[in-house]
Design a protein around this motif. Structure first.
Motif, PDB file in Angstrom:
ATOM      1  N   PHE A   1       8.278  -2.490 -18.422  1.00 58.45           N
ATOM      2  CA  PHE A   1       7.375  -2.966 -17.378  1.00 58.45           C
ATOM      3  C   PHE A   1       7.679  -2.344 -16.018  1.00 58.45           C
ATOM      4  N   THR A   2       8.844  -1.734 -15.831  1.00 64.63           N
ATOM      5  CA  THR A   2       9.117  -1.074 -14.552  1.00 64.63           C
ATOM      6  C   THR A   2       8.254   0.170 -14.362  1.00 64.63           C
ATOM      7  N   PHE A   3       7.540   0.570 -15.402  1.00 62.04           N
ATOM      8  CA  PHE A   3       6.510   1.603 -15.264  1.00 62.04           C
ATOM      9  C   PHE A   3       5.533   1.233 -14.149  1.00 62.04           C
ATOM     10  N   SER A   4       5.376  -0.078 -13.918  1.00 63.32           N
ATOM     11  CA  SER A   4       4.475  -0.544 -12.862  1.00 63.32           C
ATOM     12  C   SER A   4       4.932  -0.076 -11.484  1.00 63.32           C
ATOM     13  N   ALA A   5       6.242   0.040 -11.265  1.00 61.58           N
ATOM     14  CA  ALA A   5       6.741   0.514  -9.973  1.00 61.58           C
ATOM     15  C   ALA A   5       6.308   1.958  -9.729  1.00 61.58           C
ATOM     16  N   TYR A   6       6.345   2.769 -10.776  1.00 57.28           N
ATOM     17  CA  TYR A   6       5.869   4.157 -10.667  1.00 57.28           C
ATOM     18  C   TYR A   6       4.387   4.180 -10.312  1.00 57.28           C
ATOM     19  N   LEU A   7       3.584   3.383 -11.021  1.00 55.90           N
ATOM     20  CA  LEU A   7       2.144   3.391 -10.784  1.00 55.90           C
ATOM     21  C   LEU A   7       1.818   2.900  -9.376  1.00 55.90           C
ATOM     22  N   GLY A   8       2.493   1.829  -8.942  1.00 47.99           N
ATOM     23  CA  GLY A   8       2.240   1.329  -7.600  1.00 47.99           C
ATOM     24  C   GLY A   8       2.577   2.339  -6.525  1.00 47.99           C
ATOM     25  N   ALA A   9       3.641   3.098  -6.736  1.00 48.53           N
ATOM     26  CA  ALA A   9       4.030   4.119  -5.761  1.00 48.53           C
ATOM     27  C   ALA A   9       3.096   5.319  -5.777  1.00 48.53           C
ATOM     28  N   ALA A  10       2.542   5.632  -6.964  1.00 50.99           N
ATOM     29  CA  ALA A  10       1.715   6.831  -7.119  1.00 50.99           C
ATOM     30  C   ALA A  10       0.239   6.596  -6.834  1.00 50.99           C
ATOM     31  N   MET A  11      -0.134   5.395  -6.407  1.00 56.78           N
ATOM     32  CA  MET A  11      -1.533   5.067  -6.137  1.00 56.78           C
ATOM     33  C   MET A  11      -2.135   6.005  -5.099  1.00 56.78           C
ATOM     34  N   VAL A  12      -3.444   6.280  -5.253  1.00 59.95           N
ATOM     35  CA  VAL A  12      -4.166   7.028  -4.215  1.00 59.95           C
ATOM     36  C   VAL A  12      -4.575   6.113  -3.077  1.00 59.95           C
ATOM     37  N   PRO A  13      -5.241   4.969  -3.361  1.00 59.63           N
ATOM     38  CA  PRO A  13      -5.576   4.089  -2.235  1.00 59.63           C
ATOM     39  C   PRO A  13      -4.351   3.328  -1.754  1.00 59.63           C
ATOM     40  N   SER A  14      -4.349   2.949  -0.495  1.00 60.94           N
ATOM     41  CA  SER A  14      -3.273   2.129   0.065  1.00 60.94           C
ATOM     42  C   SER A  14      -3.542   0.664  -0.299  1.00 60.94           C
ATOM     43  N   PRO A  15      -2.480  -0.130  -0.600  1.00 65.84           N
ATOM     44  CA  PRO A  15      -1.052   0.168  -0.448  1.00 65.84           C
ATOM     45  C   PRO A  15      -0.497   0.992  -1.614  1.00 65.84           C
ATOM     46  N   HIS A  16       0.323   1.956  -1.260  1.00 71.87           N
ATOM     47  CA  HIS A  16       1.051   2.741  -2.257  1.00 71.87           C
ATOM     48  C   HIS A  16       2.461   2.928  -1.741  1.00 71.87           C
ATOM     49  N   GLY A  17       3.190   3.876  -2.325  1.00 70.79           N
ATOM     50  CA  GLY A  17       4.575   4.045  -1.913  1.00 70.79           C
ATOM     51  C   GLY A  17       5.397   2.806  -2.208  1.00 70.79           C
ATOM     52  N   LEU A  18       6.303   2.450  -1.309  1.00 70.48           N
ATOM     53  CA  LEU A  18       7.204   1.322  -1.534  1.00 70.48           C
ATOM     54  C   LEU A  18       6.437   0.004  -1.630  1.00 70.48           C
ATOM     55  N   ALA A  19       5.443  -0.194  -0.752  1.00 74.79           N
ATOM     56  CA  ALA A  19       4.667  -1.438  -0.784  1.00 74.79           C
ATOM     57  C   ALA A  19       3.910  -1.573  -2.093  1.00 74.79           C
ATOM     58  N   GLY A  20       3.270  -0.496  -2.537  1.00 74.63           N
ATOM     59  CA  GLY A  20       2.533  -0.532  -3.796  1.00 74.63           C
ATOM     60  C   GLY A  20       3.446  -0.793  -4.974  1.00 74.63           C
ATOM     61  N   ALA A  21       4.636  -0.171  -4.966  1.00 71.90           N
ATOM     62  CA  ALA A  21       5.600  -0.382  -6.056  1.00 71.90           C
ATOM     63  C   ALA A  21       6.053  -1.834  -6.104  1.00 71.90           C
TER      64      ALA A  21
ATOM     65  N   ALA B   1      13.450   0.606 -12.066  1.00 70.05           N
ATOM     66  CA  ALA B   1      12.344   0.623 -11.106  1.00 70.05           C
ATOM     67  C   ALA B   1      12.606   1.630  -9.992  1.00 70.05           C
ATOM     68  N   LEU B   2      13.839   1.713  -9.510  1.00 64.71           N
ATOM     69  CA  LEU B   2      14.174   2.662  -8.454  1.00 64.71           C
ATOM     70  C   LEU B   2      14.057   4.104  -8.940  1.00 64.71           C
ATOM     71  N   ILE B   3      14.496   4.354 -10.171  1.00 65.89           N
ATOM     72  CA  ILE B   3      14.382   5.708 -10.723  1.00 65.89           C
ATOM     73  C   ILE B   3      12.915   6.129 -10.823  1.00 65.89           C
ATOM     74  N   LEU B   4      12.074   5.237 -11.320  1.00 60.61           N
ATOM     75  CA  LEU B   4      10.665   5.558 -11.475  1.00 60.61           C
ATOM     76  C   LEU B   4       9.963   5.677 -10.124  1.00 60.61           C
ATOM     77  N   PHE B   5      10.384   4.884  -9.152  1.00 65.35           N
ATOM     78  CA  PHE B   5       9.828   5.013  -7.808  1.00 65.35           C
ATOM     79  C   PHE B   5      10.160   6.380  -7.222  1.00 65.35           C
ATOM     80  N   ILE B   6      11.398   6.815  -7.390  1.00 63.78           N
ATOM     81  CA  ILE B   6      11.802   8.138  -6.886  1.00 63.78           C
ATOM     82  C   ILE B   6      11.001   9.238  -7.570  1.00 63.78           C
ATOM     83  N   PHE B   7      10.790   9.107  -8.876  1.00 64.03           N
ATOM     84  CA  PHE B   7      10.002  10.116  -9.595  1.00 64.03           C
ATOM     85  C   PHE B   7       8.576  10.173  -9.054  1.00 64.03           C
ATOM     86  N   ALA B   8       7.990   9.005  -8.772  1.00 68.56           N
ATOM     87  CA  ALA B   8       6.622   8.970  -8.248  1.00 68.56           C
ATOM     88  C   ALA B   8       6.530   9.646  -6.886  1.00 68.56           C
TER      89      ALA B   8
END
Length: 407
Positions: free
Chosen positions: A288-308, A104-111
């Protein structure tokens, strides 16, 4: 309540380990378990059954049977259950967090670094990752079709599911799974296998029923709350919770469900979605940690760490609620022929759902030239024929696409 009922409702043998021990064992697995859910179960067996002897072979096989029967990420459910068995509820949380957080952390960093790829070099790399998604999803469809549609009735259910998804879109995915289960009741009653677990998790029936009730309340109540409050945070939680609740037959089935939830509303672009899915094949741990990437890459807020964080918790929660809710009743449920038949039909339907997703959006977004076709086919053969690890296919296809893109 008589004495027998009281004994059935009473928690059983106390756990034998500690949450710290569980966290250490699963952190090792979370850093080294490449290759998807089937490979994860092999890693678990080697580490937890053969080496640490937390459970015997029969108990481990019974646990796998239960987790494959339920919706959700089977390998993560097995890990959660092993942590629960070893060190109680804190052990279950330790197992999930240690197995999940590395990828999840790796995918968050990529996002968060995706904007650095907005150049010709980065675009070539992202296109290669989209071709990886073609090869991986094709492998998943191939393998699932062989195991889940071995006869004409189930092949027919899968074909019907393809038509439903093609012509009905996101609603067709849910309808296909439901109608597949109904068709299974009529067409898939043969070959029932009885499972009699040789383990106890100390969960009372009342606690199990509470978890099942919470699962249903969130599944059907969240859309009502979202429509009343109009909160994007709740809408995000609902989208990922619903996706996690409907994943039958393997982690890759989450792809079309998430695509319907986040790409169609415009939360994540199709290119970013497929690129992230490609990267998810190169990291250890659950898909399923793909979800962390998607949450971080969202256009609407919450995104970033909160979205992940919201996306990650929401997509795993339904599978764990179902698992804990079912554990006290599994010995009886697994012997019902109708339950087994419905699951055969539902699993056949998800082959069709994933098959439709292989064409749109995976194929139509990634295979644009004859070179793309050749690279995607090469990746498929590397995975299916030569049994190459997915991370090797990611590296080779990404590098090859980059070379052709820059040529």
């Amino acid at each position: 309540m008589n004495a027998k009922e009281a004994a059935e409702d009473r928690p059983a043998v106390p756990p034998a380990g500690t949450p710290r021990e569980v966290f250490g064992a699963f952190l090792k697995l979370g850093l080294t378990s490449f290759g998807g859910p089937i490979a994860h179960l092999g890693y678990f067996r080697d580490e937890l059954v053969a080496r640490r002897k937390w459970i015997d072979e029969k108990g481990y096989a019974d646990l796998i049977a239960l987790c494959q029967f339920l919706p959700g990420p089977a390998s993560s459910q097995v890990g959660f259950a092993m942590g629960l068995l070893r060190a109680g509820p804190l052990g279950a949380f330790a197992a999930w967090s240690a197995f999940t957080l590395p990828s999840a952390l790796i995918l968050f960093i990529f996002a968060t670094a995706a904007t650095a790829l907005d150049n010709p070099l980065g675009q070539g790399l992202l296109h290669g990752l989209k071709l990886v998604a073609v090869a991986v999803v094709a492998q998943a469809v191939w393998g699932m079709a062989k195991s889940l549609t071995p006869d004409r009735p189930r092949a027919g259910i899968a074909l019907a599911a393809i038509f439903m998804v093609t012509f009905a879109g996101a609603l067709g995915q849910l309808a296909a799974i439901v109608l597949g289960a109904v068709a299974g009741l009529a067409l898939c009653r043969g070959g029932v296998i009885e499972h009699k677990p040789s383990f106890s998790f100390g969960i009372s029936r009342s606690a199990g029923l509470t978890c099942l009730l919470v699962f249903l309340l969130l599944l059907f109540g969240l859309p009502l709350v979202v429509s009343a409050l109009d909160s994007q945070g709740l809408r995000l939680f609902d989208a990922f919770y619903r996706s996690g609740a409907l994943v039958f037959g393997g982690g890759h089935v989450v792809l079309p469900l998430l695509q319907a939830e986040v790409v169609r509303p415009g939360w994540v672009s199709e290119n970013a979605f497929l690129a992230g899915y490609g990267v998810a094949q190169a990291v250890p741990g659950p898909l399923f940690t793909f979800s962390a990437y998607l949450g971080a890459a969202m256009v609407p807020s919450p995104h970033g760490l909160a979205g992940a964080a919201i996306s990650l918790l929401a997509i795993f929660l339904p599978g764990f609620l179902l698992l804990v809710g079912t554990l006290p009743f599994w010995d009886r449920l697994s012997t019902y022929p109708l339950a087994q038949a419905a699951m055969r039909g539902a699993n056949a339907a998800v082959v069709g759902v994933l098959g439709a997703a292989l064409y749109n959006p995976v194929w139509t977004s990634a295979v644009l030239t004859s070179t793309d076709f050749a690279l995607a086919l090469s990746g498929f053969f590397l995975l299916v024929v030569w049994k190459a690890p997915p991370w090797i296919v990611v590296v080779l296809l990404a590098a090859s696409a980059l070379v052709f893109h820059m040529a």
